[in-house]
Structures are given as structure tokens and as C-alpha cells.
Design a protein around this motif. Structure first.
Motif, PDB file in Angstrom:
ATOM      1  N   LEU A  75       0.789  -1.110   0.020  1.00  0.00           N
ATOM      2  CA  LEU A  75      -0.269  -0.096  -0.040  1.00  0.00           C
ATOM      3  C   LEU A  75       0.866   1.262  -0.005  1.00  0.00           C
ATOM      4  O   LEU A  75       0.292   2.345  -0.610  1.00  0.00           O
ATOM      5  CB  LEU A  75      -0.897  -0.032   1.317  1.00  0.00           C
ATOM      6  N   PHE A  76       2.230   0.926   0.662  1.00  0.00           N
ATOM      7  CA  PHE A  76       2.893   2.377   0.701  1.00  0.00           C
ATOM      8  C   PHE A  76       4.263   1.698   1.148  1.00  0.00           C
ATOM      9  O   PHE A  76       4.425   0.662   1.504  1.00  0.00           O
ATOM     10  CB  PHE A  76       2.419   3.445   1.573  1.00  0.00           C
ATOM     11  N   ALA A  77       5.498   2.535   0.723  1.00  0.00           N
ATOM     12  CA  ALA A  77       6.751   2.450   1.113  1.00  0.00           C
ATOM     13  C   ALA A  77       7.235   3.314   2.400  1.00  0.00           C
ATOM     14  O   ALA A  77       6.539   4.233   2.544  1.00  0.00           O
ATOM     15  CB  ALA A  77       7.473   2.548  -0.372  1.00  0.00           C
ATOM     16  N   TYR A  78       8.352   2.769   2.756  1.00  0.00           N
ATOM     17  CA  TYR A  78       8.792   3.881   4.030  1.00  0.00           C
ATOM     18  C   TYR A  78      10.123   3.705   4.171  1.00  0.00           C
ATOM     19  O   TYR A  78      11.099   2.615   3.837  1.00  0.00           O
ATOM     20  CB  TYR A  78       8.150   2.964   5.328  1.00  0.00           C
ATOM     21  N   ASN A  79      10.904   4.876   4.000  1.00  0.00           N
ATOM     22  CA  ASN A  79      12.300   5.117   4.346  1.00  0.00           C
ATOM     23  C   ASN A  79      12.799   5.295   5.478  1.00  0.00           C
ATOM     24  O   ASN A  79      12.593   6.439   5.946  1.00  0.00           O
ATOM     25  CB  ASN A  79      12.954   6.200   3.253  1.00  0.00           C
ATOM     26  N   VAL A  80      13.388   4.535   6.224  1.00  0.00           N
ATOM     27  CA  VAL A  80      13.464   4.543   7.601  1.00  0.00           C
ATOM     28  C   VAL A  80      14.676   5.446   7.833  1.00  0.00           C
ATOM     29  O   VAL A  80      14.716   6.163   8.930  1.00  0.00           O
ATOM     30  CB  VAL A  80      14.273   3.009   8.085  1.00  0.00           C
ATOM     31  N   ASN A  81      15.590   6.077   6.689  1.00  0.00           N
ATOM     32  CA  ASN A  81      16.513   6.982   7.029  1.00  0.00           C
ATOM     33  C   ASN A  81      16.057   8.410   7.029  1.00  0.00           C
ATOM     34  O   ASN A  81      16.347   9.343   7.706  1.00  0.00           O
ATOM     35  CB  ASN A  81      17.668   6.866   5.887  1.00  0.00           C
ATOM     36  N   SER A  82      15.109   8.591   6.123  1.00  0.00           N
ATOM     37  CA  SER A  82      14.518   9.863   6.002  1.00  0.00           C
ATOM     38  C   SER A  82      13.215   9.987   6.815  1.00  0.00           C
ATOM     39  O   SER A  82      12.709  10.983   6.981  1.00  0.00           O
ATOM     40  CB  SER A  82      14.337  10.239   4.900  1.00  0.00           C
ATOM     41  N   GLY A  83      12.433   8.948   7.360  1.00  0.00           N
ATOM     42  CA  GLY A  83      11.289   8.961   7.878  1.00  0.00           C
ATOM     43  C   GLY A  83      10.043   9.154   6.903  1.00  0.00           C
ATOM     44  O   GLY A  83       8.975   9.572   7.478  1.00  0.00           O
ATOM     45  N   VAL A  84      10.262   8.884   5.637  1.00  0.00           N
ATOM     46  CA  VAL A  84       9.161   9.287   4.631  1.00  0.00           C
ATOM     47  C   VAL A  84       8.432   8.126   4.174  1.00  0.00           C
ATOM     48  O   VAL A  84       9.131   7.194   3.911  1.00  0.00           O
ATOM     49  CB  VAL A  84       9.918  10.066   3.400  1.00  0.00           C
ATOM     50  N   LEU A  85       7.203   8.371   4.198  1.00  0.00           N
ATOM     51  CA  LEU A  85       6.229   7.228   3.598  1.00  0.00           C
ATOM     52  C   LEU A  85       5.791   7.856   2.276  1.00  0.00           C
ATOM     53  O   LEU A  85       5.707   9.053   2.058  1.00  0.00           O
ATOM     54  CB  LEU A  85       5.190   7.068   4.484  1.00  0.00           C
ATOM     55  N   SER A  86       6.039   6.928   1.178  1.00  0.00           N
ATOM     56  CA  SER A  86       5.277   7.167  -0.120  1.00  0.00           C
ATOM     57  C   SER A  86       4.613   6.046  -0.626  1.00  0.00           C
ATOM     58  O   SER A  86       4.473   5.076  -0.229  1.00  0.00           O
ATOM     59  CB  SER A  86       6.698   7.427  -0.843  1.00  0.00           C
TER      60      SER A  86
END
Length: 430
Positions: free
Chosen positions: A415-426
Motif C-alpha cells: 500500500l505504501f513504502a517507507y524510508n527508515v533513514n528519512s522517515g518518509v512514507l510514499s
């Protein structure tokens, strides 16, 4: 003795979140400890058991409520009460003997008398020969024996134990439980009552004369069971096994009675504290339930035993499958829904599609994240936005747990992705 040795009445505890509303952790709790009994407070982690124990010990103050020692109001610490902590709390620069003596520092006792009492306590818990050892030299089991000796050296009438065996391996915990019960039944101490916080059902049945079953959100004593078995108890005994099953049944009723009368499923809101359950545990449970073993052994206790899950693992995964409408828990028994049955039998790709559908149909925080990502221009959002929404309903720690859970579930469902380094969901992996 005419009444309880220690009693609390109408205790509540809430915590402030700055200028925001309070978080109610404990609500309207009353309990008593009587002479000659071991009481276990049993419930899942995070339900507020340890907070309650510290209120009983006088280490923190309740927001409301009263505490009584021998029917007299008690304020602050109680002189004849001691506490054993989960993580030993030994001072690393002190020897075993010095750590035990520490419990007598404020007594005004002479150095010689302190040393004599400490040596007797060390002998009582089987630590002869370790007096000069330092904490870094000790195994977990020996370190916890030091904690017990330090609690016993003040000759208490009441001992509070906060999950004293949970940090130990199975065999060490079993030995230490047996030794503590032997010490209790031998009458070699001044102990009149023990209150033990645990999330281990077998441990509670093995040790307790009375079990108080704790519910959560907020924490509250929901049920009480008496264990009328003489010590020492054999954990292989058939009657013990039956009692363990009864406790599982009662815990299931306590934890799954939140569903509204007449409703089969649990319905949640955006601010619900999602259980911290990896997708692998959900799929593993459903695949077990659809198997031959699962269809024959759907009782909560049997599933936990067959899948080698403790109370802190089986209850969250049971809540998760109910939220997702894959299964229900009723009368202490799992029952697969047609969706859950289909999920367990589906291919990996079809499982992902089913999981995504259930998330968007029944988990509001997943709907919020997906909807936000679809409606913003760059299809991204920072985790701080979601945490801000969650923290209107729960603590920062709880909010971060929910974030971790929904990221795990959302990634699996694509449903969505997540970048643990930037804290951004996309919407898409960057």
C-alpha cells in the motif's frame, strides 16, 4: 489478622502529555494482600502491571485512590515491604555482599550487624561462595538471587516481585521459582505475603494461591481465580494443566470482551493501539488454523502450545486477526472466517491483495496514510505528521509502536513504502 496486610482502593493513574489531554493508564483498581498467600498479577506486557506495583510499593503516587497497611493509611514507602525488579538493578562497582548490605544502609544498623544479616540472607538464597564476586561475573540466575537476598535482608513482611524470572532462560527460571516457593513454605523468613507480576500463565498457576487477571487500555483487574493446590506443585500434573487451560480461557474472555454485545468482530478507530505483530505471525497463525492440527486444536491454550507462543505473543496476534477479520476469538477458541480461510490457502501474491483489502476496509490508520499519500502532490508524507495525529490519542512511545506496525503491514500489502533513514512514507519505493 482481622483484615488484609496491604490494600489499595479505587486507584487511578494517568500521565500528562504536555498541554494535551491525559493518558489514563490505570483505572479504578482495588486489591488486597492477605497473610499467608502468594498473589500473582497476570496480564500482557504494557497493560500497566509494573506501574501498579510501584504504586503499591510507594515508589510513585497514584492520581487518585488510597493505600492501607494493616488497615492504616500508608503514605510513601512501607517499612516492612521490599521489592525485586526484573533487571536485577545491581550496582556494578559493589560486590555481592555489598549489594545485599545496601538494603540496610538506611536502617541505622551497625556495620557488623549489617554484615551478619547480609551473610544470612546470602546463605538463605544459596549464594555462599559468591560474597566477593562482582555483578559482571554473575549469570542471570545468580544475579537475580542477589536481588532476592537484598529484598530479604530487611526481613520484610511483604515482597513485591516485578516479573522476576522473565529475563532468565527457561531452566534457570524454573529452578529459581522452585527455590523461592521452597523458601516461602519453609517459614524461614518473616514473609507474610508476596505479590508477583507476571505474563507467564504456567508461572502464575505454579506459584499463586490467587491470580488477578489484568486487562488493558486502561489497566484494570478484570477477574480473580483461586488456586487451591498445596505446595510444592508439579507442573506436569494433570490438575495443573487443567488450571492453565482455565486461566487461558479467562484471559481470552477478558481480552476479547471489548467487542460490543451482539457484534462478532472488533471495530477500531484511528487512535487504536494496534498490536505489535509482524505479518509472519499473522500468516503463521492462519496457516496453522487451516491445517489439520489447527482444526483440531483451536483453543487459545492449545494454539499457544503448538506454535510455541507465550501469552505476550498469542494475545496480540489474536487481536490482529480479529481486527483484520481473518478470525474471531470466542469462548477462548479461534474460528477462521471465510476470508481468513481463503487467505491461508491463497498464493503469496493473492495473500498480499487480500491483506491490502482488509487493511483498507478495517484499519483506519492504514486508510489515513494511503489517503494522504494519494491526495498530496508528491505522494509523500513525513512520519512526524502521522505521529502527531496518533499522539492526540496515545503516548509518544505507543505512537511509534503503531507506526512500526502499520509500516510493516502496509509494506507487506504494497500500500505504501517507507524510508527508515528519512522517515518518509510514499506511494512508491524511492
Amino acid at each position: 489478622m482481622a483484615g488484609p496486610i496491604l490494600e489499595i482502593k479505587d486507584v487511578k493513574k494517568s500521565f500528562h502529555r504536555g498541554s494535551q489531554s491525559e493518558i489514563l493508564v490505570l483505572d479504578d483498581i482495588s486489591l488486597s494482600l492477605n497473610e499467608g498467600e502468594v498473589v500473582c498479577l497476570l496480564g500482557k506486557s504494557g497493560s500497566g502491571k509494573s506501574t501498579l506495583l510501584r504504586i503499591i510499593a510507594g515508589l510513585i503516587q497514584p492520581s487518585n485512590g488510597f493505600r492501607y497497611y494493616k488497615q492504616q493509611p500508608a503514605f510513601g514507602g512501607v517499612k516492612n515491604l521490599s521489592m525485586v525488579f526484573q533487571h536485577f538493578a545491581l550496582l556494578p562497582w559493589m560486590s555481592v555482599l555489598e549489594n545485599v548490605e545496601l538494603g540496610l544502609e538506611s536502617s541505622g544498623m551497625s556495620t557488623t550487624d549489617r554484615r551478619d544479616k547480609a551473610l544470612k540472607a546470602i546463605d538463605m538464597v544459596g549464594l555462599d561462595g559468591f560474597e566477593s564476586a562482582y555483578p559482571k561475573e554473575l549469570s542471570g540466575g545468580i544475579a537475580q538471587r542477589v536481588g532476592l537476598a537484598r529484598a530479604l535482608v530487611v526481613d520484610p513482611e511483604i515482597m513485591l516481585l516485578d516479573e522476576p524470572f522473565s529475563a532468565l532462560d527457561i531452566l534457570t527460571a524454573e529452578n529459581l521459582r522452585g527455590d523461592l516457593i521452597n523458601l516461602w513454605t519453609s517459614k524461614k523468613t518473616n514473609l507474610k505475603s508476596m505479590l508477583i507480576v507476571t505474563h507467564n500463565i504456567e508461572e502464575a498457576v505454579y506459584m499463586a494461591d490467587r491470580i488477578l487477571i489484568f486487562g488493558s487500555d486502561p489497566g484494570k483487574v478484570k477477574s480473580e481465580m483461586r488456586i487451591d493446590l498445596a505446595h510444592p506443585r508439579d507442573d506436569k500434573d494433570e490438575e495443573m494443566a487443567e488450571l492453565v487451560d482455565q486461566v487461558y480461557q479467562t484471559i481470552a474472555e477478558v481480552n476479547f470482551q471489548a467487542k460490543r454485545a451482539g457484534m462478532r468482530f472488533r471495530t477500531i478507530r484511528l487512535g487504536h493501539m494496534l498490536p505489535s505483530v509482524p505479518v509472519s505471525n499473522i500468516t503463521g497463525l492462519l496457516e496453522f488454523l487451516v491445517s489439520g492440527d489447527g482444526s483440531e486444536h483451536a483453543e487459545l491454550s492449545e494454539v499457544a502450545e503448538e506454535m510455541h507462543l507465550g501469552l505476550d505473543e498469542i494475545l496480540p496476534v489474536a487481536e490482529a486477526v480479529e481486527i483484520l477479520r481473518f478470525a474471531t476469538v470466542s469462548g477462548g477458541r479461534f474460528q477462521l472466517t471465510p476470508t481468513g480461510d481463503g487467505f491461508a490457502k491463497a498464493s503469496i501474491l493473492d495473500q498480499k491483495k487480500l491483506f491490502a483489502r482488509q487493511l483498507l476496509d478495517h484499519v483506519p490508520v492504514a486508510v489515513y496514510v494511503r489517503g494522504t499519500l494519494e491526495n498530496v502532490e508528491n505522494h509523500t508524507m513525513h512520519e512526524s505528521e502521522l505521529l502527531g495525529v496518533l499522539q492526540e490519542k496515545m503516548s509518544e512511545v505507543a505512537s511509534r509502536r503503531v507506526l512500526r506496525t502499520i509500516v510493516d503491514w502496509g509494506r507487506y500489502a504494497e500500500l505504501f513504502a517507507y524510508n527508515v533513514n528519512s522517515g518518509v512514507l510514499s506511494l512508491e519505493d524511492p
